[in-house]
Motif scaffolding. Structure first.
Motif, PDB file in Angstrom:
ATOM      1  N   GLY A 104      56.505  28.730  72.895  1.00  0.00           N
ATOM      2  CA  GLY A 104      57.418  29.857  73.156  1.00  0.00           C
ATOM      3  C   GLY A 104      56.640  31.145  73.390  1.00  0.00           C
ATOM      4  O   GLY A 104      56.978  31.936  74.286  1.00  0.00           O
ATOM      5  N   LEU A 105      55.588  31.345  72.610  1.00  0.00           N
ATOM      6  CA  LEU A 105      54.755  32.544  72.774  1.00  0.00           C
ATOM      7  C   LEU A 105      54.112  32.572  74.156  1.00  0.00           C
ATOM      8  O   LEU A 105      54.083  33.601  74.834  1.00  0.00           O
ATOM      9  N   LYS A 106      53.620  31.406  74.582  1.00  0.00           N
ATOM     10  CA  LYS A 106      52.983  31.363  75.903  1.00  0.00           C
ATOM     11  C   LYS A 106      53.990  31.732  76.998  1.00  0.00           C
ATOM     12  O   LYS A 106      53.666  32.467  77.935  1.00  0.00           O
TER      13      LYS A 106
ATOM     14  N   GLU B 239      55.949  36.404  64.787  1.00  0.00           N
ATOM     15  CA  GLU B 239      56.728  37.589  65.168  1.00  0.00           C
ATOM     16  C   GLU B 239      58.162  37.163  65.494  1.00  0.00           C
ATOM     17  O   GLU B 239      58.392  36.085  66.037  1.00  0.00           O
ATOM     18  N   HIS B 240      59.078  38.076  65.149  1.00  0.00           N
ATOM     19  CA  HIS B 240      60.500  37.775  65.302  1.00  0.00           C
ATOM     20  C   HIS B 240      60.858  37.379  66.742  1.00  0.00           C
ATOM     21  O   HIS B 240      61.640  36.449  66.960  1.00  0.00           O
ATOM     22  N   ARG B 241      60.254  38.057  67.729  1.00  0.00           N
ATOM     23  CA  ARG B 241      60.578  37.798  69.141  1.00  0.00           C
ATOM     24  C   ARG B 241      60.256  36.350  69.539  1.00  0.00           C
ATOM     25  O   ARG B 241      60.799  35.827  70.512  1.00  0.00           O
ATOM     26  N   VAL B 242      59.366  35.708  68.803  1.00  0.00           N
ATOM     27  CA  VAL B 242      58.969  34.346  69.167  1.00  0.00           C
ATOM     28  C   VAL B 242      59.997  33.298  68.701  1.00  0.00           C
ATOM     29  O   VAL B 242      60.117  32.226  69.288  1.00  0.00           O
ATOM     30  N   SER B 243      60.792  33.651  67.675  1.00  0.00           N
ATOM     31  CA  SER B 243      61.728  32.664  67.105  1.00  0.00           C
ATOM     32  C   SER B 243      62.718  32.126  68.137  1.00  0.00           C
ATOM     33  O   SER B 243      62.923  30.916  68.254  1.00  0.00           O
ATOM     34  N   LYS B 244      63.332  33.037  68.894  1.00  0.00           N
ATOM     35  CA  LYS B 244      64.345  32.587  69.860  1.00  0.00           C
ATOM     36  C   LYS B 244      63.697  31.796  71.000  1.00  0.00           C
ATOM     37  O   LYS B 244      64.230  30.767  71.429  1.00  0.00           O
TER      38      LYS B 244
END
Ligand code: DC
Length: 219
Positions: A39-41, A88-93
């Motif tokens: 997801g981060l990538k 980081e929170h943004r990565v969860s979704k």
């Protein structure tokens, strides 16, 4: 021995799985961390996580490795340590969305099975007992109320200095629960032979005690 711990976000899976692995002296594998790395990538490369073709193209040139370093799981994305960044929170979704893309799940599940085949392992995730290791000796399904799970996640994020409100964390958790339990492939679901433990009003020690009793006093 394989121990599968599944359940929704914030139910206490990773805390309990880490504790169990330490007490038993066996490996802990956090499978969510792998989806977080992918997801981060996607975030960093501006890839639309719902576009299967684009995700497949990205995945073909992606490596995810996990290594246990002094008892702590480190995640490497294309050779770079992203252990902190993936929280980081943004990565969860993004992790939840991308985990619904079949090619991502097949690649991560292969890796999870390969790692678990090497040694005794406690794995935590959403589909360990139902899909990754359906023959695991022990299956535990942890739950807790949305309010309690949101409170736990909120405290964690605050402690790391992330900007958020309890309401936004609760709403994100509800959306992620829905996403994770409604995807077509290997959705979040309690395995028929898993033991369910509601951790809402239990301390970590109380949950660990219940699981210890279940495993037959091996700890
Ligand atoms: O456990 P976590 O919150 O770090 O997981 C992030 C996301 O990854 C989660 O919302 C859904 C996905 N995931 C999954 O689909 N299957 C797993 N075994 C573990 C995580």
């Amino acid at each position: 021995m394989k121990i599968a711990i599944d359940g929704p976000a914030g139910a206490g899976k990773s805390t309990i799985a880490k504790l169990l692995a330490k007490k038993l002296g066996i490996l802990y594998l956090d499978t969510g961390a792998m989806y977080r790395a992918v997801g981060l990538k996607a975030i960093e490369n501006g890839v639309d996580v719902t576009d299967e073709t684009a995700v497949k193209k990205m995945l073909d040139s992606t490596t995810v490795d996990v290594k246990s370093e002094e008892g702590v799981q480190h995640v490497y994305l294309d050779g770079k340590d992203v252990t902190g960044k993936i929280r980081e929170h943004r990565v969860s979704k993004a992790a939840s969305d991308i985990s619904a893309v079949p090619c991502v799940r097949y690649k991560m599940v292969d890796l999870q099975r390969e790692i678990a085949a090497r040694c005794d392992t406690v794995l935590d995730g959403r589909d360990i007992g139902t899909f990754v290791l359906p023959n695991a000796e022990y299956k535990i399904f942890l739950t807790a109320s949305v309010a309690e799970r949101a409170r736990r996640r909120y405290e964690e994020l605050k402690a790391k200095g992330e900007e958020c409100t309890l309401e936004s964390v609760a709403s994100d958790i509800e959306k992620r629960d829905y996403n994770d339990s409604h995807r077509a492939l290997a959705p979040l679901r309690k395995a028929d032979d898993a033991v369910e433990i509601d951790t809402t009003d239990l301390s970590i020690e109380e949950v660990a005690d219940k699981i210890t009793a279940l495993i037959g006093g091996r700890i």
